[in-house]
Design a protein around this motif. Structure first.
Motif, PDB file in Angstrom:
ATOM      1  N   ASP A   1      11.788   1.556   2.572  1.00 63.60           N
ATOM      2  CA  ASP A   1      12.669   2.649   2.154  1.00 63.60           C
ATOM      3  C   ASP A   1      12.022   4.015   2.351  1.00 63.60           C
ATOM      4  N   HIS A   2      10.782   4.126   1.927  1.00 59.84           N
ATOM      5  CA  HIS A   2      10.121   5.428   2.001  1.00 59.84           C
ATOM      6  C   HIS A   2       9.586   5.729   3.400  1.00 59.84           C
TER       7      HIS A   2
ATOM      8  N   MET B   1       7.767  14.451   0.600  1.00 62.27           N
ATOM      9  CA  MET B   1       7.065  13.524   1.490  1.00 62.27           C
ATOM     10  C   MET B   1       5.860  12.888   0.804  1.00 62.27           C
ATOM     11  N   LEU B   2       5.165  13.682  -0.029  1.00 65.63           N
ATOM     12  CA  LEU B   2       3.990  13.168  -0.732  1.00 65.63           C
ATOM     13  C   LEU B   2       4.361  12.001  -1.643  1.00 65.63           C
ATOM     14  N   VAL B   3       5.532  12.131  -2.319  1.00 66.43           N
ATOM     15  CA  VAL B   3       6.001  11.060  -3.202  1.00 66.43           C
ATOM     16  C   VAL B   3       6.262   9.792  -2.390  1.00 66.43           C
ATOM     17  N   SER B   4       6.866   9.937  -1.208  1.00 65.62           N
ATOM     18  CA  SER B   4       7.148   8.783  -0.344  1.00 65.62           C
ATOM     19  C   SER B   4       5.860   8.106   0.097  1.00 65.62           C
TER      20      SER B   4
ATOM     21  N   GLY C   1       7.633  -2.607   8.842  1.00 62.54           N
ATOM     22  CA  GLY C   1       7.674  -2.583   7.380  1.00 62.54           C
ATOM     23  C   GLY C   1       8.091  -3.910   6.783  1.00 62.54           C
ATOM     24  N   THR C   2       9.173  -4.501   7.335  1.00 63.61           N
ATOM     25  CA  THR C   2       9.635  -5.785   6.790  1.00 63.61           C
ATOM     26  C   THR C   2       8.742  -6.940   7.231  1.00 63.61           C
TER      27      THR C   2
ATOM     28  N   ILE D   1       4.699   4.269  -0.621  1.00 66.83           N
ATOM     29  CA  ILE D   1       4.284   3.373   0.465  1.00 66.83           C
ATOM     30  C   ILE D   1       2.952   2.715   0.120  1.00 66.83           C
ATOM     31  N   LEU D   2       2.018   3.480  -0.441  1.00 69.90           N
ATOM     32  CA  LEU D   2       0.717   2.935  -0.835  1.00 69.90           C
ATOM     33  C   LEU D   2       0.877   1.881  -1.933  1.00 69.90           C
TER      34      LEU D   2
END
Length: 315
Positions: A191-192, A1-4, A215-216, A8-9
């Protein structure tokens, strides 16, 4: 989750910088060729900021996820209108040009009605329906070209006073760079965000109307807010109207041409909210202060979107 979260950032950074380049490049071209900024907002900026919706909806249609394809577009349009235009107006009130209040807003409302009728007739968007949507899109583009030619002659004298030395190639490079940043940033963010949402077992419909839609729509959000801050209110509102029309006509048209999209009638609630918000936008120019969408109008839109999100999780 941290990677996602980290991805996102990174997506947010690309969206912000991409929007900045896109607005600067578009505004420079408008000044260089004496094209009204509203036309730039309705075409180049709208196409650029609609890239994430196009990517998500076409991919969803190809993979057979009709709910995802349709929900993304309807949710994005509601988000564009209520959230993004609301925030942009709170930052800086938007001035309505004559063509915007008399032609573009009513046109957006009528096209939304047509889109809703097409979706509900056979509970899907067939390839024949797709042809109709694409034809309507072409007519819209022809209208913007006509308005661009008209605006060029009307602003000729004003343009002669502008002595700015603007590089066309540099402006085009900014636009291309902006679109690339928006595309990659939108993909990373969506995606994330979906990956995180799936971990909490959120339904496909809610994901498409919330995470995917917001998001989009981030490119429209950042672009319109950036335009509002820089005082380019024509681009701010033109971007929203143009993106909503592009989403319904071009993106659903292309997606359903590739693979017919089934329509879930439960989306009618969101369609009615979209119609109501567009109709309200048509009344703002005649409500004091006239010919302007005030901060209080923006607050009404923003609060409406918050209520809308709450209803998604209640109903």
């Amino acid at each position: 989750m941290l990677v996602s979260v980290l991805f996102i950032l990174v997506g947010f950074v690309l969206l912000i910088k991409g929007a900045d380049f896109l607005v600067d490049g578009s505004s420079n071209i408008a000044k260089k060729f004496h094209i009204p900024e509203i036309i730039i907002g309705l075409t180049i900026v709208s196409i650029g900021t609609s890239m994430p919706e196009l990517f998500v909806s076409v991919t969803s249609a190809l993979d057979g996820y009709s709910d995802m394809a349709m929900g993304n577009i309807i949710g994005s349009n509601v988000c564009n209108l209520l959230l993004i235009l609301g925030i942009s107006t709170i930052i800086k009130p938007v001035k309505f040009q004559k063509e915007t209040r008399l032609i573009e807003i009513p046109m957006c409302f009528i096209l939304t009605v047509i889109f809703m009728i097409i979706c509900n007739i056979n509970k899907d968007v067939s390839r024949n329906d797709a042809i109709l949507l694409i034809v309507l899109f072409i007519l819209f583009i022809l209208y913007t070209i006509f308005m661009g030619i008209k605006g060029n002659s009307l602003e000729e004298k004003k343009a002669e006073e502008q002595k700015e030395n603007i590089s066309v190639l540099k402006s085009i490079f900014y636009i291309i760079l902006g679109v690339i940043g928006l595309k990659i940033g939108g993909d990373l963010t969506v995606d994330h965000s979906v990956m995180i949402a799936e971990q909490f077992h959120i339904s496909e419909k809610v994901i498409s109307l919330t995470i995917l839609a917001i998001g989009t729509s981030l490119p429209e959000l950042v672009t319109s807010v950036t335009a509002a801050i820089k005082g380019n209110s024509d681009i701010a509102i033109g971007n929203i109207i143009g993106s909503n029309i592009f989403n319904m006509l071009l993106i659903i048209g292309v997606s359903s041409m590739i693979s017919p999209i089934a329509y879930n009638v439960s989306y009618n609630l969101q369609m009615y909210i979209l119609l109501g918000g567009t109709l309200l936008l048509a009344f703002f120019p005649v409500i004091p202060p006239r010919n302007e969408m005030s901060r209080s109008n923006g607050i009404i839109y923003l609060m409406s979107y918050i209520v809308y999100l709450a209803l998604l999780f209640i109903i």
